[in-house]
Design a protein around this motif. Structure first.
Motif, PDB file in Angstrom:
ATOM      1  N   ASP A 194      29.804  -5.751  -5.240  1.00  0.00           N
ATOM      2  CA  ASP A 194      30.521  -5.131  -4.102  1.00  0.00           C
ATOM      3  C   ASP A 194      29.786  -4.148  -3.555  1.00  0.00           C
ATOM      4  O   ASP A 194      29.874  -3.872  -2.249  1.00  0.00           O
ATOM      5  CB  ASP A 194      31.624  -4.248  -4.784  1.00  0.00           C
ATOM      6  CG  ASP A 194      32.631  -4.092  -3.827  1.00  0.00           C
ATOM      7  OD1 ASP A 194      33.010  -4.661  -2.983  1.00  0.00           O
ATOM      8  OD2 ASP A 194      32.827  -2.549  -3.737  1.00  0.00           O
ATOM      9  N   LYS A 198      28.790  -3.961   0.589  1.00  0.00           N
ATOM     10  CA  LYS A 198      29.131  -2.795   1.395  1.00  0.00           C
ATOM     11  C   LYS A 198      27.764  -2.429   2.278  1.00  0.00           C
ATOM     12  O   LYS A 198      27.820  -1.849   3.199  1.00  0.00           O
ATOM     13  CB  LYS A 198      29.701  -1.732   0.607  1.00  0.00           C
ATOM     14  CG  LYS A 198      31.002  -1.963   0.067  1.00  0.00           C
ATOM     15  CD  LYS A 198      31.567  -1.124  -0.567  1.00  0.00           C
ATOM     16  CE  LYS A 198      32.938  -1.294  -1.082  1.00  0.00           C
ATOM     17  NZ  LYS A 198      33.760  -0.155  -1.943  1.00  0.00           N
ATOM     18  N   LEU A 233      35.578 -10.387  -5.290  1.00  0.00           N
ATOM     19  CA  LEU A 233      35.052  -8.942  -4.792  1.00  0.00           C
ATOM     20  C   LEU A 233      35.983  -8.651  -3.724  1.00  0.00           C
ATOM     21  O   LEU A 233      36.893  -9.137  -3.181  1.00  0.00           O
ATOM     22  CB  LEU A 233      33.683  -9.269  -4.146  1.00  0.00           C
ATOM     23  CG  LEU A 233      32.417  -9.772  -4.893  1.00  0.00           C
ATOM     24  CD1 LEU A 233      31.365  -9.868  -3.619  1.00  0.00           C
ATOM     25  CD2 LEU A 233      32.115  -8.872  -5.833  1.00  0.00           C
TER      26      LEU A 233
END
Length: 233
Positions: A194, A198, A233
Motif C-alpha cells: 500500500d 501511494k 489494497l
C-alpha cells in the motif's frame, strides 16, 4: 558448480515456478518451505514499471509495519541538548554528535537505523560516503531527518521499513519472520505494498506493480498473483 542440498531441493520442489499464487497461499508456501535452523526473515521483492534513471520516476519511502519485524532494531541518533535527552527517553540505543561521527569514521557500524535532527546534518554529511552505501544515511523523505526524534525512534523500534527502488526497477524489503502467523505476515505485506502504491510517481506510465515475489532468507522465491494482491489494497 555447487550442488543444491537435499533440504533446498525439497523446498524447491514445493514451488511451481510457472505459477502465480494468491497472497495467503504464497505465505503458507513460504512458511512450509523453510528449513534453516534459525528464524528466517520473510522478504518481499517487487518489480515496478518505473525507470529510476529519471529523477521523476524514483520511488522511495518508509512504512511502519503493523506487526513489526520480529527483531530488535538498534537505533542511532545524531542530536544535541534537549533532543539528545528526547532520543534517549524514547529508547535510542546510541545518541551523540561528533563523537559518533568519529567512531563511525573508525569503522564502527553496530546499528540498524540512523536518525538526525536537521541542525546535525552538517556534521553527519562528513560521513555520508560511509553511511550512504549501507543505506544508513538519514533522509527527510523517509522521516529520519526530523526534530521529532522521539517519534522517529519509536517508529524505528516498532518496525519501520524503508524502501528505495534499485537501478533495475526492483524494491526489496523485509516484512517479518517465518515464525509470524500467516495473518500477521499478510497484514505487513499489504501495508508495504500500500505504501508503494501511494509512492507511485506521477511520471510512471503503464503497469506499476509488474511482479511480486516473497521468500524466506534461505528458501525459494514464490511468485504472487499481482491482480489478486492488488484487489486487497
Amino acid at each position: 558448480m555447487p550442488k543444491n542440498g537435499k533440504k533446498l531441493k525439497e523446498a524447491l520442489a514445493k514451488v511451481d515456478r510457472a505459477k502465480s499464487y494468491p497472497l495467503q497461499d504464497g505465505i503458507d508456501l513460504v512458511k512450509s518451505s523453510t528449513y534453516a535452523k534459525f528464524d528466517e526473515t520473510v522478504d518481499v521483492s517487487v518489480r515496478l514499471g518505473v525507470d529510476p534513471r529519471h529523477a521523476d520516476q524514483m520511488v522511495r519511502g518508509a512504512v511502519v509495519l503493523p506487526n513489526g519485524l520480529g527483531k530488535d532494531v538498534r537505533v542511532l541518533v545524531f542530536a544535541k541538548g534537549e533532543k539528545e535527552k528526547e532520543a534517549r527517553d524514547a529508547g535510542a540505543d546510541f545518541v551523540g554528535a561528533e563523537d559518533l561521527v568519529a567512531k563511525i569514521q573508525e569503522g564502527w557500524f553496530e546499528f540498524d537505523t540512523a536518525i538526525a535532527t536537521p541542525d546535525m546534518m552538517g556534521v553527519v554529511g562528513k560521513i555520508g560516503k560511509l553511511l550512504g552505501p549501507r543505506g544508513l544515511m538519514p533522509n527527510p523523505k523517509v522521516g529520519t531527518v526530523t526534530f521529532d526524534v522521539g517519534r522517529a525512534v519509536k517508529e524505528s523500534k516498532s518496525g519501520k521499513v524503508e524502501f528505495r527502488v534499485e537501478k533495475a526497477g526492483i524494491i526489496h524489503a523485509p516484512v517479518g519472520k517465518v515464525s509470524f502467523d500467516g495473518e500477521k505476515l499478510k497484514e505487513n505485506i499489504l501495508a508495504l505494498l500500500d505504501a508503494l502504491v501511494k509512492a507511485k510517481p506521477s511520471a510512471a506510465k503503464g503497469t506499476y506493480m509488474k511482479k511480486i515475489c516473497i521468500s524466506s532468507t534461505m528458501g525459494p522465491g514464490v511468485r504472487l498473483d499481482v491482480s489478486e494482491v492488488s484487489a486487497q489494497l
